[in-house]
Scaffold this motif. Structure first.
Motif, PDB file in Angstrom:
ATOM      1  N   GLY A  20       0.783  -1.226   0.000  1.00 40.31           N
ATOM      2  CA  GLY A  20       0.000   0.000   0.000  1.00 40.31           C
ATOM      3  C   GLY A  20       0.815   1.276   0.000  1.00 40.31           C
ATOM      4  O   GLY A  20       0.249   2.366  -0.153  1.00 40.31           O
ATOM      5  N   ALA A  21       2.138   1.172   0.163  1.00 39.22           N
ATOM      6  CA  ALA A  21       2.972   2.372   0.152  1.00 39.22           C
ATOM      7  C   ALA A  21       3.031   2.961  -1.255  1.00 39.22           C
ATOM      8  O   ALA A  21       2.984   2.245  -2.250  1.00 39.22           O
ATOM      9  N   ARG A  22       3.132   4.284  -1.324  1.00 42.40           N
ATOM     10  CA  ARG A  22       3.255   4.987  -2.594  1.00 42.40           C
ATOM     11  C   ARG A  22       4.726   5.359  -2.767  1.00 42.40           C
ATOM     12  O   ARG A  22       5.279   6.119  -1.963  1.00 42.40           O
ATOM     13  N   VAL A  23       5.348   4.805  -3.832  1.00 44.12           N
ATOM     14  CA  VAL A  23       6.805   4.863  -3.966  1.00 44.12           C
ATOM     15  C   VAL A  23       7.208   5.438  -5.320  1.00 44.12           C
ATOM     16  O   VAL A  23       6.756   4.966  -6.366  1.00 44.12           O
ATOM     17  N   LEU A  24       8.071   6.429  -5.294  1.00 45.23           N
ATOM     18  CA  LEU A  24       8.698   6.958  -6.501  1.00 45.23           C
ATOM     19  C   LEU A  24      10.039   6.261  -6.684  1.00 45.23           C
ATOM     20  O   LEU A  24      10.863   6.256  -5.767  1.00 45.23           O
ATOM     21  N   LEU A  94       2.859  10.404  -1.290  1.00 45.43           N
ATOM     22  CA  LEU A  94       4.189   9.814  -1.412  1.00 45.43           C
ATOM     23  C   LEU A  94       4.672   9.358  -0.044  1.00 45.43           C
ATOM     24  O   LEU A  94       4.650  10.124   0.920  1.00 45.43           O
ATOM     25  N   ASP A  95       5.111   8.091   0.013  1.00 43.60           N
ATOM     26  CA  ASP A  95       5.591   7.512   1.268  1.00 43.60           C
ATOM     27  C   ASP A  95       7.067   7.140   1.239  1.00 43.60           C
ATOM     28  O   ASP A  95       7.739   7.167   2.265  1.00 43.60           O
ATOM     29  N   ARG A  96       7.558   6.740   0.069  1.00 39.36           N
ATOM     30  CA  ARG A  96       8.940   6.288  -0.069  1.00 39.36           C
ATOM     31  C   ARG A  96       9.497   6.800  -1.397  1.00 39.36           C
ATOM     32  O   ARG A  96       8.768   6.971  -2.373  1.00 39.36           O
ATOM     33  N   VAL A  97      10.820   6.986  -1.432  1.00 35.26           N
ATOM     34  CA  VAL A  97      11.513   7.381  -2.659  1.00 35.26           C
ATOM     35  C   VAL A  97      12.763   6.527  -2.801  1.00 35.26           C
ATOM     36  O   VAL A  97      13.530   6.367  -1.844  1.00 35.26           O
ATOM     37  N   ALA A 144      10.394   7.683   3.915  1.00 35.93           N
ATOM     38  CA  ALA A 144      11.800   7.317   3.791  1.00 35.93           C
ATOM     39  C   ALA A 144      12.282   7.528   2.364  1.00 35.93           C
ATOM     40  O   ALA A 144      11.514   7.396   1.410  1.00 35.93           O
ATOM     41  N   VAL A 145      13.562   7.850   2.253  1.00 35.26           N
ATOM     42  CA  VAL A 145      14.226   7.878   0.955  1.00 35.26           C
ATOM     43  C   VAL A 145      15.414   6.926   1.035  1.00 35.26           C
ATOM     44  O   VAL A 145      16.111   6.868   2.057  1.00 35.26           O
ATOM     45  N   LEU A 230      14.248  -0.174   2.961  1.00 38.27           N
ATOM     46  CA  LEU A 230      13.256   0.853   2.613  1.00 38.27           C
ATOM     47  C   LEU A 230      11.900   0.527   3.214  1.00 38.27           C
ATOM     48  O   LEU A 230      11.167   1.407   3.655  1.00 38.27           O
ATOM     49  N   ALA A 231      11.568  -0.743   3.236  1.00 37.85           N
ATOM     50  CA  ALA A 231      10.266  -1.160   3.740  1.00 37.85           C
ATOM     51  C   ALA A 231      10.200  -1.152   5.256  1.00 37.85           C
ATOM     52  O   ALA A 231       9.119  -1.223   5.836  1.00 37.85           O
ATOM     53  N   GLY A 232      11.357  -1.086   5.919  1.00 39.56           N
ATOM     54  CA  GLY A 232      11.307  -0.969   7.364  1.00 39.56           C
ATOM     55  C   GLY A 232      12.191  -1.911   8.128  1.00 39.56           C
ATOM     56  O   GLY A 232      12.279  -1.830   9.349  1.00 39.56           O
ATOM     57  N   ALA A 233      12.889  -2.827   7.427  1.00 38.54           N
ATOM     58  CA  ALA A 233      13.815  -3.722   8.119  1.00 38.54           C
ATOM     59  C   ALA A 233      15.085  -2.965   8.432  1.00 38.54           C
ATOM     60  O   ALA A 233      15.272  -1.813   8.048  1.00 38.54           O
ATOM     61  N   ALA A 234      16.015  -3.621   9.137  1.00 39.76           N
ATOM     62  CA  ALA A 234      17.254  -2.970   9.538  1.00 39.76           C
ATOM     63  C   ALA A 234      18.052  -2.573   8.313  1.00 39.76           C
ATOM     64  O   ALA A 234      18.160  -3.329   7.360  1.00 39.76           O
ATOM     65  N   GLY A 235      18.658  -1.396   8.338  1.00 42.12           N
ATOM     66  CA  GLY A 235      19.468  -0.943   7.224  1.00 42.12           C
ATOM     67  C   GLY A 235      20.372   0.183   7.661  1.00 42.12           C
ATOM     68  O   GLY A 235      20.400   0.571   8.814  1.00 42.12           O
ATOM     69  N   ARG A 236      21.151   0.715   6.733  1.00 40.02           N
ATOM     70  CA  ARG A 236      22.087   1.805   7.038  1.00 40.02           C
ATOM     71  C   ARG A 236      21.322   3.118   6.998  1.00 40.02           C
ATOM     72  O   ARG A 236      21.012   3.650   5.939  1.00 40.02           O
TER      73      ARG A 236
END
Length: 238
Positions: A20-24, A94-97, A144-145, A230-236
């Motif tokens: 459901g996220a809106r992503v560019l 917009l939710d993510r880029v 998030a980007v 980007l989706a929410g798991a662990a990252g830098r």
């Protein structure tokens, strides 16, 4: 059934929060951006694609449910900054880029011409910065980007001074922006992508690549280092 009508099966969300996220996705006609767009669509995100190659962009739009798509030029920095506003109009928010824009370049510093040096800095640093700059005011808390820099930032080799400098400039910029955005609840992810199989180095704007070891698997690496964080798991996070 034609390729235009065939639909790929939707994958389960796997608990990483992208359905459901809106992503560019900017750079969607390249390998990394294309793989990211495909994965995000299959996981239930609504995607808008921006890329340089009009024919390939239209094809990838069809494979992602005839999603919105737009051709852009990395040298048009105002156009890069406006991509997020276009995505908001196209997706209703917009939710993510994802920013996966880049070009390789090789050769010792004295052999890299000024035009090539400018090209490397514009495409690898200024254009991604412009995309993010335009997106930040449109993202709300929880947004998030994710911007692809590269492992070259951590270990820049000889013969890649201009390319590494552009990527390092982008990484430093993302680090500062990430600290600035933390209070707003917007995550800024610096994706240090390793060398991948797929021919990116062979399409360099200047010079010839040195002998390189086998690259990592693109599909698995993009999923692990870009899509999951980007989706929410662990990252830098910067």
């Amino acid at each position: 059934m034609s390729d235009a009508r065939r639909k790929e099966p939707r994958l389960p969300d796997d608990g990483v929060g992208i359905t459901g996220a809106r992503v560019l996705v900017v750079g969607a006609t390249g390998e990394i951006g294309g793989l990211a767009a495909r994965s995000l669509h299959r996981r239930g995100a609504a995607v808008a694609l921006a890329g340089r190659d009009a024919r390939r962009l239209a094809e990838r739009s069809r494979r992602s449910g005839a999603c919105p798509h737009r051709v852009f030029d990395a040298y048009d920095l105002d156009g890069c900054e406006g991509l997020a506003a276009w995505a908001v109009r196209s997706l209703g928010g917009l939710d993510r880029v994802v920013v996966a824009v880049g070009v390789a370049g090789f050769g010792s510093a004295e052999h890299v011409g000024e035009a090539a040096a400018e090209h490397l800095m514009t495409v690898n640093a200024l254009a991604p910065m412009a995309v993010v700059r335009g997106a930040l005011p449109l993202l709300e808390a929880g947004g998030a980007v994710a911007v692809v820099t590269g492992a070259v930032v951590d270990a820049p080799p000889r013969g890649m001074a201009d390319y590494a400098a552009a990527k390092a400039a982008l990484a430093v910029w993302l680090g500062v922006v990430g600290r600035e955005q933390r209070a707003r609840g917007v995550r800024v992810l610096d994706v240090r992508m390793p060398h991948l199989e797929g021919g990116f180095a062979a399409r360099a704007v200047t010079g010839s690549p040195p002998a390189l070891p086998p690259g990592a698997d693109p599909v698995a690496t993009v999923e692990r280092l870009l899509v999951a964080p980007l989706a929410g798991a662990a990252g830098r996070e910067r």
